[in-house]
Design a protein around this motif. Structure first.
Motif, mmCIF file in Angstrom:
data_model
loop_
_atom_site.group_PDB
_atom_site.id
_atom_site.type_symbol
_atom_site.label_atom_id
_atom_site.label_comp_id
_atom_site.label_asym_id
_atom_site.label_seq_id
_atom_site.Cartn_x
_atom_site.Cartn_y
_atom_site.Cartn_z
ATOM 1 N N LYS A 65 22.967 21.762 107.930
ATOM 2 C CA LYS A 65 22.267 22.342 106.791
ATOM 3 C C LYS A 65 21.937 23.780 107.191
ATOM 4 O O LYS A 65 21.395 24.009 108.272
ATOM 5 C CB LYS A 65 20.997 21.534 106.511
ATOM 6 C CG LYS A 65 20.254 21.932 105.278
ATOM 7 C CD LYS A 65 19.071 20.988 105.070
ATOM 8 C CE LYS A 65 18.223 21.425 103.907
ATOM 9 N NZ LYS A 65 17.055 20.559 103.724
ATOM 10 N N PHE A 66 22.280 24.730 106.333
ATOM 11 C CA PHE A 66 22.127 26.123 106.720
ATOM 12 C C PHE A 66 21.924 27.007 105.497
ATOM 13 O O PHE A 66 22.152 26.592 104.358
ATOM 14 C CB PHE A 66 23.368 26.597 107.495
ATOM 15 C CG PHE A 66 24.650 26.466 106.710
ATOM 16 C CD1 PHE A 66 25.123 27.512 105.930
ATOM 17 C CD2 PHE A 66 25.382 25.289 106.733
ATOM 18 C CE1 PHE A 66 26.295 27.388 105.198
ATOM 19 C CE2 PHE A 66 26.557 25.155 106.009
ATOM 20 C CZ PHE A 66 27.009 26.207 105.236
ATOM 21 N N LYS A 67 21.498 28.239 105.763
ATOM 22 C CA LYS A 67 21.443 29.286 104.747
ATOM 23 C C LYS A 67 22.415 30.374 105.175
ATOM 24 O O LYS A 67 22.583 30.629 106.374
ATOM 25 C CB LYS A 67 20.037 29.871 104.615
ATOM 26 C CG LYS A 67 19.082 28.977 103.872
ATOM 27 C CD LYS A 67 17.772 29.691 103.597
ATOM 28 C CE LYS A 67 16.871 28.811 102.743
ATOM 29 N NZ LYS A 67 15.631 29.512 102.369
ATOM 30 N N LEU A 68 23.065 30.998 104.213
ATOM 31 C CA LEU A 68 23.976 32.089 104.516
ATOM 32 C C LEU A 68 23.238 33.201 105.256
ATOM 33 O O LEU A 68 22.064 33.473 104.974
ATOM 34 C CB LEU A 68 24.592 32.649 103.235
ATOM 35 C CG LEU A 68 25.555 31.717 102.496
ATOM 36 C CD1 LEU A 68 25.976 32.341 101.162
ATOM 37 C CD2 LEU A 68 26.779 31.408 103.346
ATOM 38 N N ASN A 69 23.919 33.812 106.212
ATOM 39 C CA ASN A 69 23.424 34.966 106.964
ATOM 40 C C ASN A 69 22.243 34.655 107.881
ATOM 41 O O ASN A 69 21.587 35.582 108.352
ATOM 42 C CB ASN A 69 23.056 36.121 106.025
ATOM 43 C CG ASN A 69 24.196 36.490 105.109
ATOM 44 O OD1 ASN A 69 25.317 36.712 105.556
ATOM 45 N ND2 ASN A 69 23.923 36.535 103.815
ATOM 46 N N GLU A 70 21.972 33.378 108.145
ATOM 47 C CA GLU A 70 20.873 33.010 109.039
ATOM 48 C C GLU A 70 21.416 32.153 110.180
ATOM 49 O O GLU A 70 21.984 31.081 109.949
ATOM 50 C CB GLU A 70 19.784 32.239 108.294
ATOM 51 C CG GLU A 70 19.032 33.085 107.289
ATOM 52 C CD GLU A 70 17.875 32.354 106.623
ATOM 53 O OE1 GLU A 70 17.469 31.265 107.113
ATOM 54 O OE2 GLU A 70 17.382 32.866 105.608
ATOM 55 N N GLU A 71 21.225 32.621 111.407
ATOM 56 C CA GLU A 71 21.689 31.869 112.571
ATOM 57 C C GLU A 71 20.848 30.603 112.732
ATOM 58 O O GLU A 71 19.650 30.603 112.456
ATOM 59 C CB GLU A 71 21.577 32.747 113.825
ATOM 60 C CG GLU A 71 22.249 32.138 115.035
ATOM 61 C CD GLU A 71 22.257 33.074 116.225
ATOM 62 O OE1 GLU A 71 23.327 33.242 116.823
ATOM 63 O OE2 GLU A 71 21.190 33.624 116.559
#
Length: 133
Positions: A65-71
Motif C-alpha cells: 500500500k503506497f502513495k505516489l512520490n512517497e518512499e
C-alpha cells in the motif's frame, strides 16, 4: 493518472524472469516457484490517495500500500527488506526498489490494453505482460 492501471490482471507472457530474479539475488527454490506460477495482480486506489497492489498466490500472498512520490518500507514477496518509491513518468507507473546498496526498477505501462511490466536489475531485463480480467 493511476486509473488505467486499476483492475485485476492475469499473467499472459513472461520473458527472462528467471534471469532477472537471479540478478536480484532470489535463490533457486524461490525462483522455481515464481517462474512456475501465474499470479494475478490486483491494483486498486482508495479515496485517501493510497494505492494497493496485490500479487502472489494463496501460498505466498503479497500486498503493498503506497502513495505516489512517497518512499516506503516494503518486504518483498521473496523476503527482502527494501525501500520503494512509485512515480508516474510519461504515463508509466515506475517503481524504484532499493535494498543492501542495490536497486531494481519496475516500469508498468498500459500498451494495447495490456499491462506490460519491465523489470530491470543491472543489465538484465524481464518483460511480463498481463491481460485485464
Amino acid at each position: 493518472m493511476i486509473d488505467p492501471f486499476v483492475g485485476t490482471w492475469s499473467l499472459d507472457t513472461s520473458e527472462n524472469f528467471d534471469e532477472y530474479l537471479k540478478e536480484v539475488g532470489v535463490n533457486a527454490l524461490k525462483r522455481g516457484v515464481a517462474t512456475a506460477s501465474s499470479p494475478d495482480v490486483v491494483i486498486s486506489k482508495a479515496d485517501d490517495g493510497f494505492i494497493s497492489m496485490k500479487a502472489g498466490n494463496i501460498m505466498t500472498p503479497h500486498k503493498i500500500k503506497f502513495k505516489l512520490n512517497e518512499e516506503f518500507d516494503e518486504t518483498t514477496i521473496d523476503g527482502r527488506k527494501a525501500r520503494s518509491t512509485f512515480t508516474i513518468e510519461n504515463g508509466k507507473l515506475v517503481q524504484k526498489q532499493s535494498w543492501d546498496g542495490k536497486t531494481t526498477t519496475l516500469v508498468r505501462e498500459i500498451k494495447e490494453g495490456k499491462l506490460r511490466v519491465e523489470c530491470t536489475m543491472g543489465d538484465v531485463t524481464s518483460v511480463r505482460v498481463y491481460k485485464k480480467k
